[in-house]
Write a protein that holds these residues in place. Sequence first.
Motif, short mmCIF file in Angstrom:
data_model
loop_
_atom_site.label_atom_id
_atom_site.label_comp_id
_atom_site.label_asym_id
_atom_site.label_seq_id
_atom_site.Cartn_x
_atom_site.Cartn_y
_atom_site.Cartn_z
N THR A 44 0.83 -1.21 0.00
CA THR A 44 0.00 0.00 0.00
C THR A 44 0.86 1.25 0.00
O THR A 44 1.57 1.52 0.97
CB THR A 44 -0.92 0.00 1.24
N GLN A 45 0.79 2.01 -1.09
CA GLN A 45 1.58 3.25 -1.19
C GLN A 45 0.79 4.46 -0.70
O GLN A 45 1.36 5.44 -0.25
CB GLN A 45 2.01 3.48 -2.65
N SER A 46 -0.54 4.39 -0.81
CA SER A 46 -1.39 5.52 -0.45
C SER A 46 -1.33 5.83 1.04
O SER A 46 -1.57 4.97 1.88
CB SER A 46 -2.84 5.20 -0.85
N ASP A 47 -1.01 7.10 1.35
CA ASP A 47 -0.92 7.52 2.74
C ASP A 47 -2.27 7.40 3.44
O ASP A 47 -2.35 6.97 4.58
CB ASP A 47 -0.40 8.96 2.82
N SER A 48 -3.35 7.73 2.72
CA SER A 48 -4.67 7.69 3.36
C SER A 48 -5.08 6.25 3.67
O SER A 48 -5.69 5.98 4.71
CB SER A 48 -5.73 8.38 2.50
N LEU A 49 -4.72 5.30 2.80
CA LEU A 49 -5.04 3.90 3.08
C LEU A 49 -4.21 3.35 4.24
O LEU A 49 -4.70 2.57 5.06
CB LEU A 49 -4.80 3.03 1.84
N ARG A 50 -2.96 3.79 4.32
CA ARG A 50 -2.12 3.37 5.45
C ARG A 50 -2.68 3.94 6.76
O ARG A 50 -2.72 3.25 7.78
CB ARG A 50 -0.68 3.86 5.25
N LYS A 51 -3.10 5.21 6.70
CA LYS A 51 -3.67 5.85 7.91
C LYS A 51 -4.99 5.16 8.28
O LYS A 51 -5.32 5.03 9.47
CB LYS A 51 -3.92 7.34 7.64
N HIS A 52 -5.75 4.74 7.27
CA HIS A 52 -7.01 4.02 7.55
C HIS A 52 -6.71 2.73 8.32
O HIS A 52 -7.38 2.41 9.31
CB HIS A 52 -7.77 3.70 6.26
N ALA A 53 -5.68 2.02 7.89
CA ALA A 53 -5.30 0.78 8.59
C ALA A 53 -4.94 1.07 10.05
O ALA A 53 -5.34 0.32 10.96
CB ALA A 53 -4.12 0.11 7.88
N LEU A 54 -4.22 2.16 10.28
CA LEU A 54 -3.84 2.54 11.65
C LEU A 54 -5.05 2.97 12.48
O LEU A 54 -5.12 2.68 13.68
CB LEU A 54 -2.80 3.67 11.62
N ALA A 55 -6.01 3.64 11.83
CA ALA A 55 -7.22 4.07 12.54
C ALA A 55 -8.06 2.85 12.95
O ALA A 55 -8.56 2.77 14.08
CB ALA A 55 -8.04 5.01 11.67
N VAL A 56 -8.21 1.91 12.02
CA VAL A 56 -8.95 0.69 12.34
C VAL A 56 -8.22 -0.08 13.44
O VAL A 56 -8.83 -0.59 14.37
CB VAL A 56 -9.15 -0.19 11.08
N GLU A 57 -6.89 -0.10 13.34
CA GLU A 57 -6.11 -0.79 14.38
C GLU A 57 -6.34 -0.16 15.75
O GLU A 57 -6.50 -0.87 16.75
CB GLU A 57 -4.61 -0.74 14.07
N ALA A 58 -6.38 1.17 15.81
CA ALA A 58 -6.61 1.85 17.10
C ALA A 58 -7.91 1.37 17.74
O ALA A 58 -7.95 1.04 18.93
CB ALA A 58 -6.65 3.37 16.89
N CYS A 59 -8.97 1.29 16.94
CA CYS A 59 -10.28 0.89 17.45
C CYS A 59 -10.32 -0.60 17.81
O CYS A 59 -10.79 -0.98 18.89
CB CYS A 59 -11.37 1.19 16.42
N VAL A 60 -9.83 -1.43 16.90
CA VAL A 60 -9.86 -2.88 17.11
C VAL A 60 -8.98 -3.27 18.31
O VAL A 60 -9.37 -4.09 19.14
CB VAL A 60 -9.42 -3.63 15.82
#
Length: 200
Positions: free
Chosen positions: A20-36
């Motif tokens: 994944t090169q997209s910064d927004s997709l990487r940040k999405h993964a981190l946001a989901v990780e925070a919640c999960v």
Amino acid sequence: MTEQNQYGREQALSLLREWTQSDSLRKHALAVEACVAAYGEAEADRLGLSGAERESLLNLYSTTALLHDFDYERHPSREEHPFVGVRELERQGWPVELRTAILGHAEYSGTPRVTHLDKVLFACDELAGFLTACALVKPTKAIADVEVPSVKKKMKDKAFAKGVNRQDVIQGAAELGVDLDAHIAFCIEAMKKRAADLGL
């Protein structure tokens, strides 16, 4: 190398960055990780886990969230995502619980959500994206300024964050057996703790 390290957060992040090169997709993964991961902590507390058992559960929740969309940039179609990614994860030997939860987060995969992890990933995925969108329209662009009533109001605005499936957010909380307002508040708090990493 222990199994925990081989399939740990650093390995998950490395795979995410590779695919994944997209910064927004990487940040999405981190946001989901925070919640999960926050739900993982709560579950570990509920089960009274400590030591290696607790660490193993938290690692599973964290890595599952980080990898749930890792193949999306390369394979965005419903025919390929998340199936291509899950096949790659299987090839690499990632745990079956992680792979099953990732399949289950896509409604169209036909994979039932049975475990707590399955339900948490589904419940947090779309909501984390929506909360990010809610933060980014604030003058401060800060998750700390996002409040539950404004999130609920924006959920009714079909023009706002059109890519987010509202039904998945509502259904996710219901499957988890959590009140929607409480679920939103819980995820806001979880994201606030990781605000620096999320750029929010």
